[in-house]
Design a protein around this motif. Structure first.
Motif, PDB file in Angstrom:
ATOM      1  N   TYR A  95     -12.497  13.822  16.069  1.00 18.53           N
ATOM      2  CA  TYR A  95     -11.357  12.907  15.978  1.00 18.53           C
ATOM      3  C   TYR A  95     -11.744  11.620  15.230  1.00 18.53           C
ATOM      4  O   TYR A  95     -10.981  11.102  14.421  1.00 18.53           O
ATOM      5  CB  TYR A  95     -10.859  12.549  17.375  1.00 18.53           C
ATOM      6  CG  TYR A  95      -9.730  11.547  17.387  1.00 18.53           C
ATOM      7  CD1 TYR A  95      -8.422  11.954  17.130  1.00 18.53           C
ATOM      8  CD2 TYR A  95      -9.968  10.196  17.646  1.00 18.53           C
ATOM      9  CE1 TYR A  95      -7.377  11.031  17.117  1.00 18.53           C
ATOM     10  CE2 TYR A  95      -8.936   9.274  17.639  1.00 18.53           C
ATOM     11  CZ  TYR A  95      -7.645   9.697  17.371  1.00 18.53           C
ATOM     12  OH  TYR A  95      -6.626   8.783  17.361  1.00 18.53           O
ATOM     13  N   PHE A  96     -12.966  11.146  15.490  1.00 11.72           N
ATOM     14  CA  PHE A  96     -13.404   9.871  14.925  1.00 11.72           C
ATOM     15  C   PHE A  96     -13.785   9.985  13.460  1.00 11.72           C
ATOM     16  O   PHE A  96     -13.430   9.140  12.635  1.00 11.72           O
ATOM     17  CB  PHE A  96     -14.583   9.349  15.734  1.00 11.72           C
ATOM     18  CG  PHE A  96     -14.926   7.914  15.469  1.00 11.72           C
ATOM     19  CD1 PHE A  96     -14.112   6.893  15.946  1.00 11.72           C
ATOM     20  CD2 PHE A  96     -16.062   7.564  14.765  1.00 11.72           C
ATOM     21  CE1 PHE A  96     -14.415   5.563  15.715  1.00 11.72           C
ATOM     22  CE2 PHE A  96     -16.383   6.243  14.525  1.00 11.72           C
ATOM     23  CZ  PHE A  96     -15.567   5.239  15.002  1.00 11.72           C
ATOM     24  N   PHE A  97     -14.527  11.037  13.112  1.00  4.73           N
ATOM     25  CA  PHE A  97     -15.067  11.156  11.767  1.00  4.73           C
ATOM     26  C   PHE A  97     -14.349  12.167  10.888  1.00  4.73           C
ATOM     27  O   PHE A  97     -14.570  12.210   9.681  1.00  4.73           O
ATOM     28  CB  PHE A  97     -16.551  11.546  11.816  1.00  4.73           C
ATOM     29  CG  PHE A  97     -17.448  10.435  12.272  1.00  4.73           C
ATOM     30  CD1 PHE A  97     -17.613   9.300  11.505  1.00  4.73           C
ATOM     31  CD2 PHE A  97     -18.114  10.533  13.466  1.00  4.73           C
ATOM     32  CE1 PHE A  97     -18.446   8.276  11.917  1.00  4.73           C
ATOM     33  CE2 PHE A  97     -18.957   9.513  13.897  1.00  4.73           C
ATOM     34  CZ  PHE A  97     -19.113   8.374  13.118  1.00  4.73           C
ATOM     35  N   SER A  98     -13.521  13.019  11.481  1.00  4.46           N
ATOM     36  CA  SER A  98     -12.897  14.107  10.756  1.00  4.46           C
ATOM     37  C   SER A  98     -13.991  15.023  10.200  1.00  4.46           C
ATOM     38  O   SER A  98     -15.128  15.008  10.660  1.00  4.46           O
ATOM     39  CB  SER A  98     -11.997  13.560   9.638  1.00  4.46           C
ATOM     40  OG  SER A  98     -11.320  14.609   8.989  1.00  4.46           O
ATOM     41  N   VAL A  99     -13.650  15.840   9.212  1.00  8.17           N
ATOM     42  CA  VAL A  99     -14.632  16.756   8.621  1.00  8.17           C
ATOM     43  C   VAL A  99     -15.402  15.989   7.553  1.00  8.17           C
ATOM     44  O   VAL A  99     -14.942  15.855   6.415  1.00  8.17           O
ATOM     45  CB  VAL A  99     -13.942  18.002   8.030  1.00  8.17           C
ATOM     46  CG1 VAL A  99     -14.967  18.940   7.421  1.00  8.17           C
ATOM     47  CG2 VAL A  99     -13.143  18.713   9.106  1.00  8.17           C
ATOM     48  N   ALA A 100     -16.563  15.459   7.920  1.00 10.84           N
ATOM     49  CA  ALA A 100     -17.353  14.603   7.037  1.00 10.84           C
ATOM     50  C   ALA A 100     -18.822  14.781   7.387  1.00 10.84           C
ATOM     51  O   ALA A 100     -19.164  15.315   8.445  1.00 10.84           O
ATOM     52  CB  ALA A 100     -16.920  13.141   7.213  1.00 10.84           C
ATOM     53  N   PRO A 101     -19.721  14.351   6.505  1.00 13.84           N
ATOM     54  CA  PRO A 101     -21.160  14.471   6.805  1.00 13.84           C
ATOM     55  C   PRO A 101     -21.551  13.855   8.138  1.00 13.84           C
ATOM     56  O   PRO A 101     -22.429  14.380   8.831  1.00 13.84           O
ATOM     57  CB  PRO A 101     -21.816  13.740   5.631  1.00 13.84           C
ATOM     58  CG  PRO A 101     -20.855  13.916   4.505  1.00 13.84           C
ATOM     59  CD  PRO A 101     -19.488  13.853   5.129  1.00 13.84           C
ATOM     60  N   ALA A 102     -20.906  12.746   8.520  1.00 15.12           N
ATOM     61  CA  ALA A 102     -21.235  12.104   9.793  1.00 15.12           C
ATOM     62  C   ALA A 102     -20.990  13.035  10.970  1.00 15.12           C
ATOM     63  O   ALA A 102     -21.707  12.980  11.972  1.00 15.12           O
ATOM     64  CB  ALA A 102     -20.410  10.825   9.954  1.00 15.12           C
ATOM     65  N   LEU A 103     -19.992  13.891  10.867  1.00 19.33           N
ATOM     66  CA  LEU A 103     -19.708  14.842  11.942  1.00 19.33           C
ATOM     67  C   LEU A 103     -20.870  15.816  12.112  1.00 19.33           C
ATOM     68  O   LEU A 103     -21.254  16.139  13.246  1.00 19.33           O
ATOM     69  CB  LEU A 103     -18.414  15.605  11.637  1.00 19.33           C
ATOM     70  CG  LEU A 103     -18.036  16.690  12.649  1.00 19.33           C
ATOM     71  CD1 LEU A 103     -17.729  16.079  14.002  1.00 19.33           C
ATOM     72  CD2 LEU A 103     -16.825  17.493  12.138  1.00 19.33           C
ATOM     73  N   VAL A 104     -21.435  16.282  11.014  1.00 16.70           N
ATOM     74  CA  VAL A 104     -22.578  17.200  11.070  1.00 16.70           C
ATOM     75  C   VAL A 104     -23.751  16.528  11.775  1.00 16.70           C
ATOM     76  O   VAL A 104     -24.401  17.126  12.646  1.00 16.70           O
ATOM     77  CB  VAL A 104     -22.983  17.642   9.656  1.00 16.70           C
ATOM     78  CG1 VAL A 104     -24.238  18.517   9.702  1.00 16.70           C
ATOM     79  CG2 VAL A 104     -21.835  18.392   8.978  1.00 16.70           C
ATOM     80  N   PHE A 105     -24.023  15.278  11.425  1.00 16.07           N
ATOM     81  CA  PHE A 105     -25.122  14.548  12.056  1.00 16.07           C
ATOM     82  C   PHE A 105     -24.872  14.358  13.554  1.00 16.07           C
ATOM     83  O   PHE A 105     -25.775  14.540  14.373  1.00 16.07           O
ATOM     84  CB  PHE A 105     -25.298  13.187  11.382  1.00 16.07           C
ATOM     85  CG  PHE A 105     -26.143  13.228  10.145  1.00 16.07           C
ATOM     86  CD1 PHE A 105     -27.420  12.708  10.139  1.00 16.07           C
ATOM     87  CD2 PHE A 105     -25.664  13.800   8.975  1.00 16.07           C
ATOM     88  CE1 PHE A 105     -28.219  12.744   9.002  1.00 16.07           C
ATOM     89  CE2 PHE A 105     -26.444  13.848   7.829  1.00 16.07           C
ATOM     90  CZ  PHE A 105     -27.722  13.319   7.838  1.00 16.07           C
ATOM     91  N   ALA A 106     -23.659  13.972  13.904  1.00 16.64           N
ATOM     92  CA  ALA A 106     -23.341  13.730  15.306  1.00 16.64           C
ATOM     93  C   ALA A 106     -23.476  15.011  16.133  1.00 16.64           C
ATOM     94  O   ALA A 106     -24.030  14.992  17.235  1.00 16.64           O
ATOM     95  CB  ALA A 106     -21.925  13.163  15.421  1.00 16.64           C
TER      96      ALA A 106
END
Length: 264
Positions: A95-106
């Motif tokens: 919800y916070f990052f959507s589909v983005a590189p940050a989501l993969v890291f999290a």
């Protein structure tokens, strides 16, 4: 709309599965048992090998009413809590990052934070092998962002490790080196800016919990209080708060933790 629901369902399932697996791995690691290979899941009470349908995260616990099918004893709530918490946390990241590189890291970081929290709470020990694996995986994913991302990760790892190790030296062994190793792994994922926030919020969480316990005399200053869960909690919180904090003061975070909120 249907794609959005599918994304949330997928990350929830990922989180629940990771919560189940990491909880089992932490329990077996503390008990000095293998958690890999041909090892089978068993009931904590009677030792019966569990069937596949008894190992479905969240669902099996609810269907069985929180009790073992054979011995009827209560299943430890930690299984359900870890599964549900990780599932909801993964949805929060999406919800916070959507589909983005940050989501993969999290999502990649979450299992390690849970593992270190559980082992430190149960045994007071941070396992260096898991902390090193965390750092290696964090740096490996940073290859995606190129040389600047790798440098940022190395700086974050160095900052996290050195800050805690300096406290260890000043306190003359009042803290374990495992906490420094934990921050080594966290820093590799976060980079130096996010690591600062994670450290600050980790110590703040510790203060919010420990100070009231001291005032109520539930613990004394001589009692050993595990720091790992607070550092892990501060890191999980920093994923949500650091982008907001740095955006507010006018500084942009480095890749992949740039300020990203998108609707999917």
């Amino acid at each position: 709309m249907s794609d959005t629901i599918l994304y949330y369902f997928a990350v929830f399932c990922y989180g629940a599965v990771m919560g189940s697996f990491i909880n089992a791995a932490a329990m077996r690691t503390v008990a000095d048992k293998k958690w890999w290979g041909s090892e089978r899941s068993v009931c904590d009470s009677c030792g019966r090998i569990l069937g596949a349908w008894e190992l479905i995260p969240i669902v099996s616990f609810l269907v069985l009413g929180g009790k073992c099918r054979s011995c009827g004893r209560a299943i430890a709530p930690r299984h359900f809590i870890c599964e549900l918490w990780c599932g909801l946390l993964a949805m929060g990241y999406l919800y916070f990052f959507s589909v983005a590189p940050a989501l993969v890291f999290a999502l990649a970081m979450m299992p390690f934070l849970l593992f270190h929290t559980l082992t430190d709470l149960e045994s007071g020990y941070i396992y260096d092998s898991w902390a090193i694996a965390m750092a290696v995986i964090g740096m490996a994913i940073r290859i995606w962002g190129g040389v600047p991302a790798l440098i940022d990760g190395a700086m974050g790892a160095a900052l996290g490790f050195c800050f805690i190790y300096l406290i260890i030296l000043v306190s003359r062994g009042g803290m374990g080196t495992g906490d420094a190793m934990l921050m080594l792994g966290i820093g590799a994922f976060f980079g130096w800016k996010m690591t600062i926030v994670a450290l600050y919020e980790g110590f703040m969480l510790g203060g919010l919990v420990v100070v009231p316990l001291l005032l109520m005399k539930k613990v004394s200053r001589k009692d050993a209080v595990p720091l790992g869960p607070f550092l892990a909690g501060g890191s999980a919180l920093a994923i949500f708060t650091a982008p907001v904090i740095f955006a507010y003061i006018g500084f942009e975070l480095s890749w992949p933790w740039t300020w990203i909120i998108k609707s999917i």
